[in-house]
Design an enzyme around this catalytic site. Structure first.
Site, PDB file in Angstrom:
ATOM      1  CB  ALA A  63      14.494 -23.841  40.573  1.00 33.66           C
ATOM      2  CE1 TYR A  64      16.728 -25.616  32.576  1.00 31.90           C
ATOM      3  CE2 TYR A  64      18.301 -27.205  32.868  1.00 31.90           C
ATOM      4  CZ  TYR A  64      17.399 -26.672  32.159  1.00 31.90           C
ATOM      5  OH  TYR A  64      17.767 -27.029  30.738  1.00 31.90           O
ATOM      6  CB  ALA A  65      18.086 -30.285  38.592  1.00 30.03           C
TER       7      ALA A  65
END
Length: 130
Positions: free
Chosen positions: A32-34
């Site tokens: 999700a962060y990436a």
């Protein structure tokens, strides 16, 4: 960026967004962060092309810096922290004030007036863009 556009157009200003090597490197557990950070890079490239005729530059900095969040992460996951540290060619996390801020300053000042749509990795050599 949209809210700042009218003033940026008047001043031929510069935008510096922040991305992350997490998306470029495909770090496990960071999907999700990436994805969010890669969306920032993609949006920045599109906007850099759209706003270039107005004299507005848009770039991205991907830092690897010793922030409060990284300090907390290093304490919560010391083995992962040491593994990450071992993969930084410069052998340390960057300092937000002395390593990252000068790179951002360069991108907003006239010395970089011909640079737009780029990603600057301020990560001690960790990620190699191809």
């Amino acid at each position: 960026m949209r809210a700042a556009y009218p003033e940026l157009k008047k001043t031929t200003g510069s935008v510096v967004n922040f991305g992350s090597g997490a998306g470029l490197d495909g770090q496990p557990t960071q999907a999700a962060y990436a994805a969010a950070k890669e969306a920032i890079r993609g949006l920045s490239r599109v906007v850099s092309n759209e706003w270039a005729p107005d004299g507005i530059r848009v770039n991205v900095v991907c830092p690897m810096a010793m922030t409060e969040g990284v300090q907390a992460w290093s304490q919560a996951f010391p083995e992962l922290y040491q593994s990450t540290l071992a993969n930084i060619p410069r052998g340390r996390f960057g300092d937000p004030g002395t390593d990252v801020a000068p790179a951002v300053a360069f991108l907003v000042f006239d010395d970089s007036s011909y640079i737009t749509g780029q990603t600057l990795m301020v990560d001690g050599g960790t990620i190699k863009l191809h």
